[in-house]
Design a protein around this motif. Structure first.
Motif, PDB file in Angstrom:
ATOM      1  N   ALA A   1      -7.000   9.916  -9.431  1.00 29.36           N
ATOM      2  CA  ALA A   1      -7.470   8.928  -8.326  1.00 29.36           C
ATOM      3  C   ALA A   1      -8.518   8.403  -8.349  1.00 29.36           C
ATOM      4  O   ALA A   1      -9.952   9.122  -8.865  1.00 29.36           O
TER       5      ALA A   1
ATOM      6  N   CYS B   1      -0.805   7.841   5.482  1.00 32.82           N
ATOM      7  CA  CYS B   1      -1.442   6.227   4.839  1.00 32.82           C
ATOM      8  C   CYS B   1      -1.826   5.525   5.185  1.00 32.82           C
ATOM      9  O   CYS B   1      -2.646   5.814   5.980  1.00 32.82           O
TER      10      CYS B   1
ATOM     11  N   ASP C   1      -4.435   2.983   3.152  1.00 37.45           N
ATOM     12  CA  ASP C   1      -5.322   2.752   2.689  1.00 37.45           C
ATOM     13  C   ASP C   1      -5.537   1.822   1.200  1.00 37.45           C
ATOM     14  O   ASP C   1      -4.814   2.293  -0.078  1.00 37.45           O
TER      15      ASP C   1
ATOM     16  N   ARG D   1      -2.004  13.948  -3.451  1.00 38.28           N
ATOM     17  CA  ARG D   1      -0.849  12.999  -3.768  1.00 38.28           C
ATOM     18  C   ARG D   1       0.694  13.106  -3.889  1.00 38.28           C
ATOM     19  O   ARG D   1       1.235  14.343  -4.434  1.00 38.28           O
TER      20      ARG D   1
ATOM     21  N   PHE E   1      -5.564   3.447  -2.932  1.00 38.19           N
ATOM     22  CA  PHE E   1      -4.938   3.494  -3.282  1.00 38.19           C
ATOM     23  C   PHE E   1      -3.953   3.475  -4.333  1.00 38.19           C
ATOM     24  O   PHE E   1      -2.822   2.721  -4.036  1.00 38.19           O
TER      25      PHE E   1
ATOM     26  N   PRO F   1      -0.866   4.623  -6.276  1.00 36.37           N
ATOM     27  CA  PRO F   1       0.233   5.625  -6.590  1.00 36.37           C
ATOM     28  C   PRO F   1       0.617   5.869  -8.687  1.00 36.37           C
ATOM     29  O   PRO F   1       0.758   7.030  -8.959  1.00 36.37           O
TER      30      PRO F   1
ATOM     31  N   THR G   1     -10.082   6.279  -3.642  1.00 35.48           N
ATOM     32  CA  THR G   1      -9.095   6.523  -2.728  1.00 35.48           C
ATOM     33  C   THR G   1      -9.984   7.734  -1.398  1.00 35.48           C
ATOM     34  O   THR G   1     -10.257   8.361  -2.007  1.00 35.48           O
TER      35      THR G   1
ATOM     36  N   THR H   1       0.846  -1.217  -0.125  1.00 35.01           N
ATOM     37  CA  THR H   1       0.172  -0.563   0.038  1.00 35.01           C
ATOM     38  C   THR H   1       1.096   1.043  -0.180  1.00 35.01           C
ATOM     39  O   THR H   1       2.249   1.437   0.712  1.00 35.01           O
TER      40      THR H   1
ATOM     41  N   HIS I   1      -1.112   7.593   0.403  1.00 34.22           N
ATOM     42  CA  HIS I   1      -2.178   8.866  -0.845  1.00 34.22           C
ATOM     43  C   HIS I   1      -2.206  10.114  -0.162  1.00 34.22           C
ATOM     44  O   HIS I   1      -2.674  10.697  -0.999  1.00 34.22           O
ATOM     45  N   ARG I   2      -1.534  11.144   1.068  1.00 30.99           N
ATOM     46  CA  ARG I   2      -1.557  11.612   1.188  1.00 30.99           C
ATOM     47  C   ARG I   2      -0.798  12.958   1.941  1.00 30.99           C
ATOM     48  O   ARG I   2      -0.184  12.025   2.206  1.00 30.99           O
TER      49      ARG I   2
END
Length: 250
Positions: free
Chosen positions: A148, A136, A138, A237, A141, A143, A152, A120, A123-124
C-alpha cells in the motif's frame, strides 16, 4: 485523511493521519483511534440542525485526491433517493436517506456526478464477526500494488462535511455510513459498507442502505477475506477487489 475505529474494534476511520482516515482507520478508516459516543441526552448535533435548515457547512480541508467542485450548500435531494453502484462484482442497488442525512447525501451525489469515485477500489475490509465492513472512497488506493502506498487511506475530496448523527445509529448488514477521524466534522469522501450486522458505536453518519440482493453479492465477494495489512487496527486490503466503475443517482 485516514479514518479510524475504536481500539479493539476495526476503526472505520480515515487513514490520512486520520483525516477522515486517520492512519489506517475506517472512519475514513474505521480502525484507527477511539471514538467518543454522544452523551445520552444528545438528540441532534449542531451540524444536523444546520442541515435541516437547508445549509450544509462544507469546510475546505487540504488537497483533494481528485479535483472536484464543492457541492451546493442547499441540499437538492429529499426523502429516499435511489442509486446504483456499478462495480467489479456487479451492480449494487442502494437507497440514500436524504431525510436523515441531507448533507452527506448531497456530498456523495455531487462527488459521484463528478466522477470522483470512478475507478476507485475499496481499500479496507473487516471480516471479524460483529465488524464486517468494506471501507471505500479513497482514490489513492491501488489494489494491484504489492504494498500500500503511504497515502492509502488518506484520500479525501478537499473538504469535510457535517456530522449527521443523533446517537441512535445502528449498523445492520447493508448499512452505508461515513468514515471519520474520530473528530467532529471530519468526514469527507470515504465511507463504509456493512455486509454483516456490526457493532460500531453510534459515531458514524448513516446515510443509506443496500438492498438484500446487493448485500448477498458483497458477502460472496468478501468471503475470500483480507490480507491482514491493518491487523493491528483491524482488517486488511480485500483479497477480492471491489472497484467502482460508475455511479448513477436517481
Amino acid at each position: 485523511m485516514r479514518s479510524r475505529l475504536l481500539a479493539g474494534v476495526p476503526a472505520l476511520l480515515l487513514l490520512a493521519t486520520l483525516s477522515a482516515c486517520g492512519d489506517d482507520s475506517t472512519a475514513e478508516d474505521p480502525d484507527k483511534g477511539a471514538s467518543t459516543t454522544p452523551s445520552a441526552d444528545t438528540t441532534t448535533t449542531d451540524s444536523t440542525a444546520d442541515a435541516a435548515g437547508g445549509q450544509c457547512d462544507w469546510e475546505e480541508d487540504g488537497e483533494a485526491a481528485r479535483p472536484v467542485d464543492l457541492p451546493p450548500t442547499d441540499p437538492q435531494y429529499s426523502g429516499d433517493v435511489p442509486a446504483v453502484l456499478k462495480t467489479s462484482i456487479g451492480e449494487l442497488t442502494i437507497t440514500l436517506d436524504a431525510a436523515k442525512a441531507p448533507c452527506t447525501v448531497e456530498s456523495f451525489a455531487s462527488l459521484a456526478k463528478q466522477g470522483y469515485y470512478d475507478d476507485t477500489s475499496c481499500h479496507r475490509q473487516g471480516n471479524d464477526p460483529g465488524f464486517e465492513f468494506l471501507q471505500c472512497g479513497d482514490p489513492y488506493f491501488d489494489p494491484k500494488a504489492a504494498e500500500a502506498d503511504a497515502k492509502t487511506g488518506t484520500g479525501g475530496p478537499g473538504y469535510t462535511i457535517p456530522d449527521e448523527v443523533d446517537g441512535t445509529e445502528t449498523y445492520p448488514a447493508g448499512t452505508l455510513a461515513m468514515a471519520n477521524t474520530g473528530q467532529p466534522h471530519s468526514g469527507g469522501g470515504q465511507f463504509f459498507i456493512v455486509f454483516g450486522d456490526s457493532q460500531f458505536p453510534p459515531d458514524y453518519t448513516v446515510w443509506g442502505h443496500l438492498d438484500e440482493a446487493s448485500v448477498k453479492k458483497l458477502k460472496e465477494a468478501t468471503a475470500s477475506g483480507n490480507d491482514g495489512y491493518w491487523a493491528q487496527s483491524g482488517g486488511g486490503r480485500p483479497n477480492t477487489p471491489v472497484t467502482f466503475e460508475s455511479i448513477t443517482i436517481g
